[in-house]
Design a protein around this motif. Structure first.
Motif, PDB file in Angstrom:
ATOM      1  N   ARG A  39       0.845  -1.360  -0.095  1.00 32.44           N
ATOM      2  CA  ARG A  39       0.159  -0.135   0.060  1.00 32.44           C
ATOM      3  C   ARG A  39       0.961   1.167  -0.004  1.00 32.44           C
ATOM      4  O   ARG A  39       0.692   2.338   0.629  1.00 32.44           O
ATOM      5  N   GLY A  40       2.069   1.136  -0.800  1.00 31.74           N
ATOM      6  CA  GLY A  40       2.866   2.388  -0.810  1.00 31.74           C
ATOM      7  C   GLY A  40       4.033   2.543   0.220  1.00 31.74           C
ATOM      8  O   GLY A  40       4.964   3.484   0.059  1.00 31.74           O
ATOM      9  N   LEU A  41       3.864   1.706   1.175  1.00 29.77           N
ATOM     10  CA  LEU A  41       4.733   1.747   2.430  1.00 29.77           C
ATOM     11  C   LEU A  41       6.054   0.802   2.097  1.00 29.77           C
ATOM     12  O   LEU A  41       5.967  -0.558   1.858  1.00 29.77           O
ATOM     13  N   LEU A  59      -2.824  -4.111   4.646  1.00 30.75           N
ATOM     14  CA  LEU A  59      -3.201  -4.938   3.472  1.00 30.75           C
ATOM     15  C   LEU A  59      -4.689  -4.973   2.927  1.00 30.75           C
ATOM     16  O   LEU A  59      -5.254  -4.916   1.913  1.00 30.75           O
ATOM     17  N   LEU A  60      -5.467  -5.263   4.225  1.00 24.92           N
ATOM     18  CA  LEU A  60      -6.740  -5.457   3.856  1.00 24.92           C
ATOM     19  C   LEU A  60      -7.892  -4.155   3.785  1.00 24.92           C
ATOM     20  O   LEU A  60      -8.424  -4.121   2.843  1.00 24.92           O
ATOM     21  N   TYR A  61      -7.238  -3.149   4.493  1.00 29.01           N
ATOM     22  CA  TYR A  61      -8.189  -2.062   4.484  1.00 29.01           C
ATOM     23  C   TYR A  61      -7.403  -0.695   3.476  1.00 29.01           C
ATOM     24  O   TYR A  61      -7.895   0.118   3.272  1.00 29.01           O
ATOM     25  N   GLY A  62      -6.175  -1.016   3.160  1.00 32.53           N
ATOM     26  CA  GLY A  62      -5.463   0.149   2.275  1.00 32.53           C
ATOM     27  C   GLY A  62      -4.938   1.283   2.931  1.00 32.53           C
ATOM     28  O   GLY A  62      -4.417   1.915   2.329  1.00 32.53           O
ATOM     29  N   LYS A  63      -4.898   1.281   4.514  1.00 35.42           N
ATOM     30  CA  LYS A  63      -4.332   2.420   5.070  1.00 35.42           C
ATOM     31  C   LYS A  63      -3.758   1.705   6.586  1.00 35.42           C
ATOM     32  O   LYS A  63      -4.573   0.715   6.846  1.00 35.42           O
ATOM     33  N   LEU A  64      -3.093   2.598   7.005  1.00 38.93           N
ATOM     34  CA  LEU A  64      -2.581   2.212   8.413  1.00 38.93           C
ATOM     35  C   LEU A  64      -3.744   2.545   9.270  1.00 38.93           C
ATOM     36  O   LEU A  64      -4.252   3.507   9.192  1.00 38.93           O
ATOM     37  N   PRO A  65      -3.995   1.541  10.280  1.00 36.80           N
ATOM     38  CA  PRO A  65      -5.120   1.599  11.128  1.00 36.80           C
ATOM     39  C   PRO A  65      -4.830   2.861  12.195  1.00 36.80           C
ATOM     40  O   PRO A  65      -3.746   3.129  12.664  1.00 36.80           O
TER      41      PRO A  65
END
Ligand code: CMC
Length: 384
Positions: A39-41, A59-65
């Protein structure tokens, strides 16, 4: 009459090398310079700063939680570690000398048979399945490992994160902090890797609207092969067979003369050193600094040097599997559990790809280039 069909316009690409199978926003590789991002990281940043649970969410939600999202997710993961006794009974009944990857595949199918049906077209239902499959994978592997030795299953410890809890359930001993952190980082490094064979397998199965247990069971089968995840255990067997750093040059000469593969080297996408291999080498050094070195590492370094001299020009460098087995061996993990550890991590990637596939699904149904016979006359069995 037999008509042999000949191919005039042969555009087959063996192994679909370089052919896109899907659009994906999950991970990115630049194989020329050795870049891997989720996801770009960059993977190196995640290995240093993140945790496996956080990476699963990413990976699942597309951004850091956020902290609250991560806390809720981790709580869900703990709750979903409960595996039905019937599944353990089935694992206990398997042949003790069978491979743990086969047991994992059976475990996933059994979990599916004991779970409520999942509406794969509903994103909320898919999210419930994420936690169950990520949380139960280490439980299935550790339980099988103990049951095949005639030992009791060690219940999960809800205070421990996935990596530490896996080692606890496997050995019945709390791991040292460094050991747990090293495994956590290894899980981060293996969690996704674009359109690899097991992920592609999972997406093909997902495209039929099969349930997530079938998706993961099929992906496990694909991961088990020696050209994919199964390489990590073969690397250790190879290094043990070579025996010492001094024996490397002669072993390599013979292996190349026999046209044998060097396990842990080469990659379809990377034409330089796999960045995950570099990170894992860092973990090897950390483990050795605290727990002492092993002669097998000297053999590995000599093999890397000699393979680069002989095959470096062809873009053949160490891949992720080259050093991971050395770390796992140092942790006291049985060799045939190395590839299942790959699955503990990669299930996160499989599920992220499952979700992506289901958001815009079309059944995978490629074509073929027919090269067989047509119009064959049936010969009765007595006349053959
Ligand atoms: N040892 C010796 N020669 C090799 C190796 C190797 N490990 N890898 C590739 N080659 C040679 C191969 O013999 C061929 O030579 P030629 O052109 O003279 O016939 C050329 O390089 C291309 O090989 P290929 O097998 O067609 O290339 P590929 O892109 O299909 O291979 C691979 C990728 C991973 C299957 C291959 O490198 C391999 O078999 N490596 C050993 C197994 C291994 O370590 N697998 C783990 C992969 S990374 C973790 C994962 O994703 O699961």
């Amino acid at each position: 009459m037999r008509i042999k069909v000949t191919v005039k316009d042969n555009n087959l690409v063996p192994g679909l090398a370089g052919i896109p199978a899907a659009e994906s926003a999950i991970s990115y590789i630049d194989g020329q310079v050795g870049v891997l991002e989720y996801r770009g990281l960059p993977i190196e940043v995640l290995a240093e700063k993140s945790t496996f649970e956080e990476v699963c969410w990413l990976l699942l939600y597309g951004k850091l939680p956020t902290q609250a999202e991560l806390d809720t997710f981790k709580q869900q993961l703990v709750e979903q570690r409960a595996v039905p006794q019937k599944v353990f009974d089935l694992l206990a009944a398997l042949p003790a000398d069978g491979h743990p990857m086969a047991a994992l595949s059976i475990g996933y199918n059994a979990l599916g048979m004991t779970s409520a049906p999942c509406n794969v077209l509903d994103s909320a239902a898919r999210q419930l399945a994420y936690a169950q499959l990520i949380a139960s994978t280490p439980v299935l592997i550790a339980a099988h490992s103990r049951l095949r030795q005639g030992k009791k299953v060690v219940p999960t410890d809800p205070k421990l994160d996935i990596a530490a809890d896996f080692l606890w359930m496997l050995n019945g001993e709390k791991p040292a902090d460094l050991v747990a952190r090293v495994l956590d980082v290894a899980l981060i490094l293996h969690a996704d890797h674009t359109m690899n064979a097991s992920t592609f397998t999972g997406r093909v199965v997902a495209s039929t609207e099969a349930d997530p247990y079938a998706v993961c069971a099929a992906a496990v089968g694909s991961l088990s092969g020696p050209l994919h995840g199964g390489a990590n255990e073969r690397v250790l067997q190879q290094l043990e067979k070579i025996g010492s750093a001094a024996a490397v040059p002669a072993w390599l000469d013979k292996q190349l003369a026999d046209k044998g593969k060097i396990m842990g080297f080469g990659h379809r996408v990377y034409k330089t050193k796999d960045p995950r291999a570099t990170c894992i080498q860092g973990l090897v050094r950390e483990m050795f600094a605290q727990h002492g070195t092993t002669p097998i590492y000297d053999t590995a370094l000599k093999l890397e040097e000699c393979v680069l001299e002989r095959l470096g020009d062809k873009g053949i460098h160490p891949n992720v599997d080259f050093f991971s087995g050395i770390v796992y061996q140092k942790m006291g993990i049985p060799t045939d559990v190395f590839t299942p550890i790959f699955a503990i991590a990669r299930v996160a990637g499989w599920l992220a790809h499952w979700d992506e596939q289901m958001q815009d699904n079309r059944l995978f149904r490629p074509s073929q280039i027919f090269v067989g016979l047509r119009g064959v006359t049936y010969t009765p069995i007595a006349e053959r």
